[in-house]
Design an enzyme around this catalytic site. Structure first.
Site, PDB file in Angstrom:
ATOM      1  N   THR A 150     -77.923  32.969  -9.437  1.00 39.20           N
ATOM      2  CA  THR A 150     -78.461  32.229 -10.578  1.00 39.20           C
ATOM      3  C   THR A 150     -79.691  31.468 -10.144  1.00 39.20           C
ATOM      4  OG1 THR A 150     -76.283  31.938 -11.522  1.00 39.20           O
ATOM      5  CG2 THR A 150     -77.937  30.311 -12.161  1.00 39.20           C
ATOM      6  N   GLY A 202     -73.106  30.732  -7.295  1.00 29.81           N
ATOM      7  CA  GLY A 202     -71.947  31.253  -6.568  1.00 29.81           C
ATOM      8  C   GLY A 202     -70.930  31.782  -7.554  1.00 29.81           C
TER       9      GLY A 202
END
Ligand code: ASP
Length: 323
Positions: A150, A202
């Protein structure tokens, strides 16, 4: 004092665009928007925006969020298809008084009404990547870092405003409708101009169990330096997850406080971030977890070259397509 911190090396060109805005005395909000747009628009980054990797049904569903640290306003979208810049839609939503988080067709309807650019975000290259992966594995469990990351950023402008924002295609091969931490306030991002901001990347399913971005800002509010806050939040959550579930997913975070001090931590072998603070150069840092100790080093040229190869290195254009 102004500054930007962002997750992963892929954010570098975006950070450079954001810096131009901050140098010209633009706001933290405008800076983060142009910075994230830059990453979303780049076709070869395979986990954000155009060129992102699809879900198990070969559809590209994107998540994004924006938080204004002055007003605590939040805007977020999840599982949106076929819109060019999810970050801008999230930012716009943060200006509404209610209905600040919209998903799927609701988010698309809002984007259409507000005149945002429609675009087929699923590239030929991403489809080729999907087919290749599908033929290799029948995914039986979620595996982070098999093609996702991300872009999360925190910006601080010279008026002391802090903004945090994220944009992602989430986990590669995720289930249709799956939403990770990135558009969830407190988990994927948090900003409070009285303190600072934080953002995470994550395994969303685990990051959200600790509301990790809020936790970091809370720790900074108690007086911790961003580095201490990041390490404490990551290692505590990692420990809790291991104790209770025998297993912790990938947790990586960055934070910036309203004095331009920053921190980063991870429970994986290696994570990277990009930082630029006023009067300092823009640097890519490699963050390593050495048995519960965080090591921060400026990335070497060799490291960057290797990263670029693994991130965008599907150089066989015949096989993967140009975009
Ligand atoms: N946290 C994102 C998600 O779970 C993915 C990532 O940051 O790699 O959707």
């Amino acid at each position: 004092m102004w500054g930007i911190i962002a997750t992963w090396r892929m954010a570098k060109e975006g950070v450079e665009e954001g810096v131009k805005v901050l140098r010209d005395k633009g706001t933290a909000g405008s800076a983060i928007e142009v910075a994230i747009q830059e990453v979303e628009n780049y076709p070869l980054y395979k986990s954000v925006g155009f060129g992102g990797l699809p879900n198990e049904e070969m559809e590209l569903e994107l998540d994004a969020a924006y938080m204004d640290g002055d007003t605590l306003s939040v805007g977020a979208i999840a599982a949106i298809k076929d819109y060019a810049n999810p970050i801008s839609i999230a930012k716009k939503l943060s200006e509404e008084t209610v209905n600040n988080m919209l998903v799927s067709s609701g988010a698309e309807k809002y984007a259409a009404q507000e005149g945002f650019e429609r675009k087929n975000m699923l590239t030929k290259r991403a489809q080729a990547f999907y087919r290749e992966r599908k033929s290799q594995i029948e995914p039986v469990e979620l595996k982070p870092y098999d093609g996702h990351d991300t872009v999360g950023m925190v910006t601080l402008d010279d008026k002391g405003k802090v903004v945090a924002a994220t944009s992602t295609s989430g986990l590669f091969m995720k289930r249709k409708g799956r939403v990770g931490d990135s558009p969830l306030v407190g988990s994927g991002f948090y900003a409070d101009s009285k303190v600072g901001g934080a953002t995470a990347t994550g395994l969303g399913e685990d990051l959200m169990k600790g509301c990790i971005s809020y936790e970091i800002v809370r720790l900074m509010k108690e007086g911790l330096h961003p580095q201490e806050a990041c390490e404490k939040a990551v290692y505590n959550l990692d420990k809790e997850l291991r104790e209770r579930r025998n297993n912790a997913g990938d947790l990586s975070v960055v934070a910036l406080n309203n004095e331009g001090e920053w921190g980063a931590a991870t429970n994986i072998e290696e994570f990277s971030c990009v930082v630029q603070i006023e009067n300092q150069p823009c640097e890519v840092y490699v963050i390593r977890n050495d048995n519960g100790k965080t090591i921060k080093e400026i990335a070497t040229d060799e490291w960057v070259e290797k990263y670029m190869k693994s991130e965008i290195g599907y150089v066989d254009e015949e096989k993967w397509g140009k975009q």
